[in-house]
Design an enzyme around this catalytic site. Structure first.
Site, PDB file in Angstrom:
ATOM      1  N   THR A  25      45.224  22.464  45.092  1.00 39.01           N
ATOM      2  CA  THR A  25      44.983  20.846  45.501  1.00 39.01           C
ATOM      3  C   THR A  25      45.698  19.944  44.529  1.00 39.01           C
ATOM      4  OG1 THR A  25      42.741  21.449  46.417  1.00 39.01           O
ATOM      5  CG2 THR A  25      43.211  19.060  45.938  1.00 39.01           C
ATOM      6  N   SER A  36      44.646  28.568  46.954  1.00 39.13           N
ATOM      7  CA  SER A  36      44.375  29.682  46.197  1.00 39.13           C
ATOM      8  C   SER A  36      43.607  30.714  46.744  1.00 39.13           C
ATOM      9  CB  SER A  36      43.589  29.311  44.661  1.00 39.13           C
ATOM     10  OG  SER A  36      42.230  28.812  45.101  1.00 39.13           O
ATOM     11  N   SER A  37      43.199  30.407  47.974  1.00 39.57           N
ATOM     12  CA  SER A  37      42.589  31.245  48.987  1.00 39.57           C
ATOM     13  C   SER A  37      43.626  32.551  49.181  1.00 39.57           C
ATOM     14  CB  SER A  37      42.064  30.643  50.415  1.00 39.57           C
ATOM     15  OG  SER A  37      41.757  29.406  50.168  1.00 39.57           O
ATOM     16  N   ASP A  97      39.454  27.393  44.298  1.00 43.56           N
ATOM     17  CA  ASP A  97      38.888  28.486  45.008  1.00 43.56           C
ATOM     18  C   ASP A  97      38.890  29.914  44.440  1.00 43.56           C
ATOM     19  OD1 ASP A  97      38.104  26.398  46.864  1.00 43.56           O
ATOM     20  OD2 ASP A  97      39.495  27.205  48.340  1.00 43.56           O
TER      21      ASP A  97
HETATM   22  N1  ASN Z   1      41.368  24.945  48.699  1.00 39.26           N
HETATM   23  C1  ASN Z   1      42.113  24.640  47.144  1.00 39.26           C
HETATM   24  C2  ASN Z   1      42.464  25.758  46.429  1.00 39.26           C
HETATM   25  O1  ASN Z   1      41.685  26.661  45.936  1.00 39.26           O
HETATM   26  C3  ASN Z   1      40.892  24.004  46.642  1.00 39.26           C
HETATM   27  C4  ASN Z   1      41.249  23.299  45.366  1.00 39.26           C
HETATM   28  O2  ASN Z   1      42.116  23.507  44.519  1.00 39.26           O
HETATM   29  N2  ASN Z   1      40.518  22.207  44.837  1.00 39.26           N
HETATM   30  O3  ASN Z   1      43.862  25.995  46.476  1.00 39.26           O
END
Ligand code: ASN
Length: 627
Positions: free
Chosen positions: A44, A113-114, A145
């Site tokens: 993010t 990062s998922s 994540d």
């Molecule tokens: N979905 C995002 C990730 O892990 C969440 C974040 O970075 N706040 O890439």
């Protein structure tokens, strides 16, 4: 590294300026600099909203914006010092010790990062390895994540780490009007450039946490990460306060290295009431080699479930390593209860207070160590390798704690006062012990709570002093106690610089063997070597050579040590330089060689030596042209 470098773009950090960092590790400024490499992997923090308002990572958008933000880039200073295409520079504040200079390496496959896999962990570890000697610290920008998995994995893969690696990200994009990203990024950069904490850390909110102790605890809070079983390594409020006593230091004499393979046949199995033995059986089937079992409370499983026990026993007998950790957010497993003992009896090992992320990534690391047999791997899983687990009772302050005793007599009581006292007392006492070559005292000071790498007001550590003093036994002892070889004092000197300046040849060799690297501004090094050559100090030139310096390095007038040895007629030094690759054809800014200088001042011995070396070179090159 080029494979991973960001696209070449007029406004971003590209290969070219990475090269400039390698060639000129420090600029010619009065303030010491801290160099940080930022690996931007996605998440993010760097995302932007697309037409549908959805957050997505876009190539080059992050780096382009960095240069436009005055909090993130001091354009005036950067352009004056490095030119328009140089690295990024943080603006200086009154409290900063070092100017933070940073380069950003954007990954070509920026990801949420998922989508991270073990391949990306390996890629990050290899990138750190490639640029390790050119930077003081590393910041990894990562989605939140799976951030704790990456931080935990890196903590194991980066072996004998001597520099700080901070993994950070944010809950909102850094360039949104309201965002936690800016603070997280800035604090990470400042800490990475200024503090010697040789660990893989996570920075989030106001806390610097040990990476392998963290878990993501909130999907929405700005304090997204917690470290349930270990206190923060540092807090960044108005002041950055480091808890030096809790820093994990590797106590071996090995060089930094990367273990770049991981075993993927690992898994996390969480018990729940009425779990079927079929599920457990399927889970433990080949090719699985390691399982983290998340049991109840202090490590319990139902004692009336022989069917499950049978499957666990069969798997451990086949050589599967099963590590027991708790499902609870905090606390440690033990075999205090019959239910926990049962697991141990059936070959399941204790994971103590490891987080699921640490236990899983440690298994992947340990299982990929081909040089270890199964019993060693089981032992390693239960050993504290990187501060990831607490075996037995957590260490408590002893009644006889030295700082406390002094504080009591001075009627000091607050934590801040105690810390302040410790930061004055310990470096002074460690230095005194080094000067007296008192190894027993050094060891007992460490037991009393001294951080062996704590610096005095000049940023100098016990290891700096020991390298000047020259007793190799003391140096070796400090290194074994975890002393950091990379710390730069306020004059930008590392222990290796001191060993060179005091001609401690055996110590230079030992430091290099432990991963120290020669650093400094090339012109300044050239000047120091030229000064040594002017007075015929061959021993000093030997020190530089041992440390890896280029004996043909020029000073600001373009003269090499050979020019000065010739000018001041030091035949022994000339011979040494020529034998060790100094180039007799080098021209200074007036277009003169060393031989011409010697002739001008009628330095006869020097002229003779240089003339014969010239003849030898001519003969050699004629011979080559005939073959
Ligand atoms: N979905 C995002 C990730 O892990 C969440 C974040 O970075 N706040 O890439």
């Amino acid at each position: 590294m080029s494979r991973l470098l960001c696209e070449s773009h007029a406004d971003i950090n590209n290969d070219e300026n990475m090269e400039s960092v390698k060639k000129s590790p420090t600029g010619l400024t009065n303030k010491p600099e801290g160099r940080v490499l930022v690996l931007y992997t996605g998440g993010t923090i760097g995302m932007v909203r697309n037409e549908e308002g959805v957050l997505v990572p876009i190539a080059n958008a992050f780096i382009k914006n960095l240069r436009r933000y005055p909090q993130l880039h001091d354009r005036e200073y950067a352009e004056k010092t490095f030119g328009a295409m140089g690295p990024l520079v943080l603006p200086m504040t009154a409290t900063d010790n070092r100017r933070v200079i940073y380069n950003v390496l954007e990954y070509s496959n920026l990801c949420d990062s998922s989508n991270m896999t073990m391949d990306e962990w390996i890629r990050i570890a290899n990138d750190i390895k490639e640029s390790y000697e050119y930077f003081d610290g590393f910041v990894i920008l990562h989605g939140t994540d799976t951030l704790s998995y990456t931080a935990s994995a890196l903590s194991f893969m980066l072996e004998s780490l001597g520099k700080i690696v901070i993994v950070t990200g944010s809950q909102m994009p850094i360039f949104d009007t309201r965002s936690d990203g800016l603070d997280n990024f800035l604090a990470s950069l400042v800490i990475a450039a200024n503090y010697s904490i040789p660990e893989v850390c996570v920075f989030f909110g106001t806390n610097l946490l040990r990476g392998n102790r963290t878990s993501k605890a909130s999907a929405s809070s700005f304090e997204a990460f917690h470290s349930p079983n270990f206190p923060p390594l540092a807090t960044a409020n108005i002041k950055i306060e480091v808890n030096y006593r809790s820093i994990f230091r590797s106590c071996n004499l090995e060089k930094f290295s990367v273990h770049a393979s991981l075993n993927r046949n690992v898994g996390l199995l969480r018990l729940f009431p009425s779990i079927t033995s079929d599920l457990v059986k399927v889970f433990l089937q080949s090719p699985i080699e390691g399982v983290v079992l998340q049991s109840y409370g202090m490590g319990n499983l139902p004692t009336n479930r022989d069917d499950i026990i049978k499957e666990l026993r069969a798997a451990t007998k086949r050589g599967v390593i099963i590590v027991n950790i708790t499902q609870c957010a905090t606390g440690c497993v033990s075999d205090a209860y019959e239910a926990g003992k049962l697991l141990r009896k059936n070959g399941v090992i204790l994971g103590f207070d490891m987080t699921p992320e640490a236990a899983l990534t440690k298994l992947a690391y340990v299982l990929s160590k081909h040089e270890w047999d199964t019993e060693t791997k089981r032992q390693m899983m239960q050993t504290n390798l990187r501060g990831e687990l607490t075996v037995g009772q957590p260490p408590t302050l002893q009644d006889w704690d030295l700082v406390e005793a002094v504080a009591k007599s001075l009627r000091l009581s607050s934590t801040a006062e105690l810390q302040e006292l410790g930061s004055i007392l310990f470096p002074a006492m460690l230095s005194a012990a080094v000067i007296r070559r008192d190894i027993i005292k050094l060891e007992s000071l460490q037991r009393y709570g001294a951080d062996i790498s704590q610096a005095n007001a000049d940023g100098r550590t016990a290891l700096h002093i020991a390298c000047c003093e020259g007793d190799i036994k003391v140096v070796r002892c400090l290194l074994k106690m975890g002393a950091n070889i990379h710390i730069k004092d306020r004059f930008d000197r590392t222990p290796l610089t001191d060993a060179i300046e005091y001609d401690r040849h055996e110590i230079i060799k030992l430091l290099l063997q432990c991963g120290a690297h020669f650093h400094g501004n090339a012109l300044l090094i050239g000047e120091r070597m030229c000064a040594a050559a002017s007075v015929g100090n061959t021993k000093r030139l030997q020190s530089y050579l041992l440390a890896g310096a280029d004996l043909s390095q020029k000073d600001v007038s373009g003269r090499t040590p050979l020019h000065f040895a010739a000018l001041h007629n030091h035949p022994e030094t000339i011979e040494f330089l020529l034998e060790n690759g100094a180039d007799p054809h080098c021209l200074d800014i007036l277009g003169q060689t060393a031989a011409e200088l010697a002739e001008t001042v009628r330095a006869e011995n020097a002229t003779r030596l240089l003339a014969s070396s010239r003849r030898n070179i001519v003969v050699e090159s004629t011979a080559k042209s005939h073959t």
